[in-house]
Design a protein around this motif. Structure first.
Motif, short mmCIF file in Angstrom:
data_model
loop_
_atom_site.label_atom_id
_atom_site.label_comp_id
_atom_site.label_asym_id
_atom_site.label_seq_id
_atom_site.Cartn_x
_atom_site.Cartn_y
_atom_site.Cartn_z
N ALA A 129 0.83 -1.21 0.00
CA ALA A 129 0.00 0.00 0.00
C ALA A 129 0.87 1.26 0.00
N LEU A 130 1.92 1.27 0.81
CA LEU A 130 2.83 2.41 0.83
C LEU A 130 3.55 2.56 -0.51
N HIS A 131 3.87 1.45 -1.14
CA HIS A 131 4.52 1.50 -2.46
C HIS A 131 3.59 2.14 -3.49
N ARG A 132 2.31 1.77 -3.46
CA ARG A 132 1.36 2.36 -4.42
C ARG A 132 1.23 3.86 -4.21
N ILE A 133 1.17 4.28 -2.96
CA ILE A 133 1.08 5.72 -2.68
C ILE A 133 2.33 6.43 -3.19
N ALA A 134 3.50 5.83 -2.94
CA ALA A 134 4.75 6.45 -3.36
C ALA A 134 4.83 6.57 -4.88
N VAL A 135 4.40 5.56 -5.59
CA VAL A 135 4.45 5.60 -7.06
C VAL A 135 3.54 6.70 -7.60
N VAL A 136 2.33 6.80 -7.04
CA VAL A 136 1.39 7.83 -7.50
C VAL A 136 1.92 9.22 -7.16
N GLN A 137 2.39 9.40 -5.94
CA GLN A 137 2.88 10.72 -5.54
C GLN A 137 4.10 11.14 -6.35
N ALA A 138 4.91 10.18 -6.76
CA ALA A 138 6.07 10.53 -7.59
C ALA A 138 5.64 11.11 -8.92
N ARG A 139 4.43 10.82 -9.35
CA ARG A 139 3.92 11.35 -10.62
C ARG A 139 3.15 12.64 -10.46
N VAL A 140 2.42 12.82 -9.35
CA VAL A 140 1.46 13.93 -9.27
C VAL A 140 1.70 14.90 -8.13
N ASP A 141 2.48 14.54 -7.11
CA ASP A 141 2.62 15.39 -5.93
C ASP A 141 3.94 16.16 -5.99
N PRO A 142 3.90 17.49 -6.06
CA PRO A 142 5.15 18.27 -6.12
C PRO A 142 6.04 18.06 -4.90
N ARG A 143 5.44 17.87 -3.71
CA ARG A 143 6.26 17.67 -2.51
C ARG A 143 7.02 16.35 -2.58
N ALA A 144 6.36 15.31 -3.05
CA ALA A 144 7.04 14.02 -3.20
C ALA A 144 8.11 14.10 -4.27
N GLN A 145 7.83 14.83 -5.34
CA GLN A 145 8.83 14.97 -6.40
C GLN A 145 10.06 15.72 -5.90
N ALA A 146 9.83 16.75 -5.07
CA ALA A 146 10.97 17.49 -4.51
C ALA A 146 11.75 16.60 -3.54
N PHE A 147 11.04 15.78 -2.77
CA PHE A 147 11.69 14.85 -1.84
C PHE A 147 12.58 13.88 -2.61
N LEU A 148 12.05 13.31 -3.68
CA LEU A 148 12.81 12.36 -4.48
C LEU A 148 14.02 13.03 -5.14
N ALA A 149 13.83 14.25 -5.63
CA ALA A 149 14.94 14.97 -6.25
C ALA A 149 16.05 15.23 -5.23
N ARG A 150 15.66 15.57 -4.01
CA ARG A 150 16.66 15.82 -2.96
C ARG A 150 17.44 14.55 -2.64
N LYS A 151 16.76 13.43 -2.58
CA LYS A 151 17.43 12.16 -2.29
C LYS A 151 18.37 11.75 -3.44
N ARG A 152 17.94 12.01 -4.67
CA ARG A 152 18.80 11.71 -5.82
C ARG A 152 20.05 12.57 -5.79
N ALA A 153 19.88 13.83 -5.35
CA ALA A 153 21.02 14.73 -5.26
C ALA A 153 22.01 14.28 -4.20
N GLU A 154 21.54 13.54 -3.21
CA GLU A 154 22.41 13.01 -2.16
C GLU A 154 23.19 11.79 -2.63
N GLY A 155 22.90 11.32 -3.85
CA GLY A 155 23.63 10.19 -4.40
C GLY A 155 22.88 8.88 -4.39
N LYS A 156 21.62 8.90 -3.99
CA LYS A 156 20.82 7.68 -3.96
C LYS A 156 20.32 7.34 -5.36
#
Length: 346
Positions: A288-315
């Motif tokens: 269930a958490l995975h489904r929420i994460a996948v959807v938010q990665a597409r539509v939620d600006p806050r989740a997209q910013a979170f993911l971008a920050r983690k990618r910038a950290e080298g993940k």
């Protein structure tokens, strides 16, 4: 004193221990109301009516026992199976129901403060039962579709390839009237496909009815995830049903571990800061958490910013998504905790 009960389909084994872990008495009862009366009488005989009672698999075969003991005013605690592994190993080779009951009682004696109540609230139980039947029905429908396509491909592979969604009503109406030829094997294949199409129709109706009932229950009790992107009614029900009363967790970290989204330390020496993926935990909550994460990665600006920050950290992209799931576990925990204070009995 504490009591451990190992529950089974036909009978339950109970063990009574004193504060030092010494076995005082043991009892085996049938899984029935008569058995519960015997257990209560046995507790009275040993002046153990106030003892904490630990039950393994409380939500399964121990459901009747838990309800009856709770009605009698006993303190009932849920003992997860993994907590008894150490005590079972200490008993040496071999296995017995009375020995398992002793192991459960030892867990209650040592970890009493960390154990949650065995009897979940009625609302949680209702949602869990309906969600489980819906999930099983979806699985059965998938199996029926695969069987239908496997048979259809043997007779008419081109016709099978043209149909993308054979679970839709328009396609099912055609499949319930399908015919191939006059041969015995062709007639048998057509018969199988028609029966499977009717089975898929019945499962579609059942799934739709269950989803409607679950949505109605959500509206009545309040949906804590109504405004959370990616958490539709089905995902919300799964989160509530499999989380239970989250007030039993000591903090958000314990809940994340229960969901299987908290990383596990695996380093030593120069690799002390290394972690690995937790493949345990409740897999339905993890999904269930995975489904929420996948959807938010597409539509939620806050989740997209979170993911971008983690990618910038080298993940990597996968590691960033896992971090988002860990963050979402905190969000879900806070929402469920606030919801439980209103919707569930104390």
């Amino acid at each position: 004193m504490v009591v451990g009960i190992d529950v089974h389909k036909r009978s339950h084994a109970a063990a009574l221990l004193d504060g030092n872990g010494v076995v005082l008495a043991a009892l085996t009862i049938p899984n029935s109301l008569v058995g519960v009366e015997r257990l209560l009488g046995w507790l009275n005989e040993h002046d153990a009516r106030e003892a904490a009672i630990g039950i393994e698999n409380a939500a399964g075969y121990g459901r009747l026992l838990c309800a009856a003991l709770a009605a009698a005013g006993c303190e009932i605690l849920n003992v997860p199976a993994w907590r008894t592994h150490r005590d079972r190993h200490e008993q040496g080779r071999g296995k017995s129901d009375p020995g398992d009951a002793v192991a459960i009682a030892h867990v209650v004696l040592r970890k009493r403060e960390q154990l949650g109540p065995a009897l979940e609230p009625e609302l949680i139980r209702a949602l869990a039962l309906l969600e489980g039947l819906r999930r099983q029905s979806v699985y059965d429908r998938t199996q029926a579709i695969q069987r239908l396509r496997a048979i259809w491909t043997q007779v008419d592979p081109e016709g099978e390839a043209r149909v993308i969604h054979c679970q839709r009503q328009r396609e099912l109406r055609k499949l319930t009237r399908i015919a191939f030829g006059a041969g015995i094997a062709e007639q048998a294949a057509a018969r199988c496909i028609r029966e499977l199409a009717r089975e898929i129709e019945r499962l579609n109706d059942r799934i739709a009815a269950l989803e409607h009932e679950l949505e109605q229950l959500l509206r009545e009790c309040g949906n804590p995830f109504a405004d959370l992107a990616g958490a539709g009614a089905t995902v919300a029900v799964a989160l509530i049903a499999h989380s239970g009363d989250v007030r039993r967790f000591k903090d958000k970290g314990a809940y994340a571990r229960f969901c299987g989204v908290a990383p596990i330390r695996c380093g030593s020496g120069r690799t002390a800061d290394h972690h690995r993926l937790d493949r345990g935990g409740n897999r339905q909550l993890n999904a269930a958490l995975h489904r929420i994460a996948v959807v938010q990665a597409r539509v939620d600006p806050r989740a997209q910013a979170f993911l971008a920050r983690k990618r910038a950290e080298g993940k990597t992209a996968r590691e960033a998504r896992r971090a988002l799931k860990r963050h979402l576990a905190n969000v879900v925990y806070r929402r469920l905790h606030a919801w439980a204070e209103i919707a569930l009995p104390a």
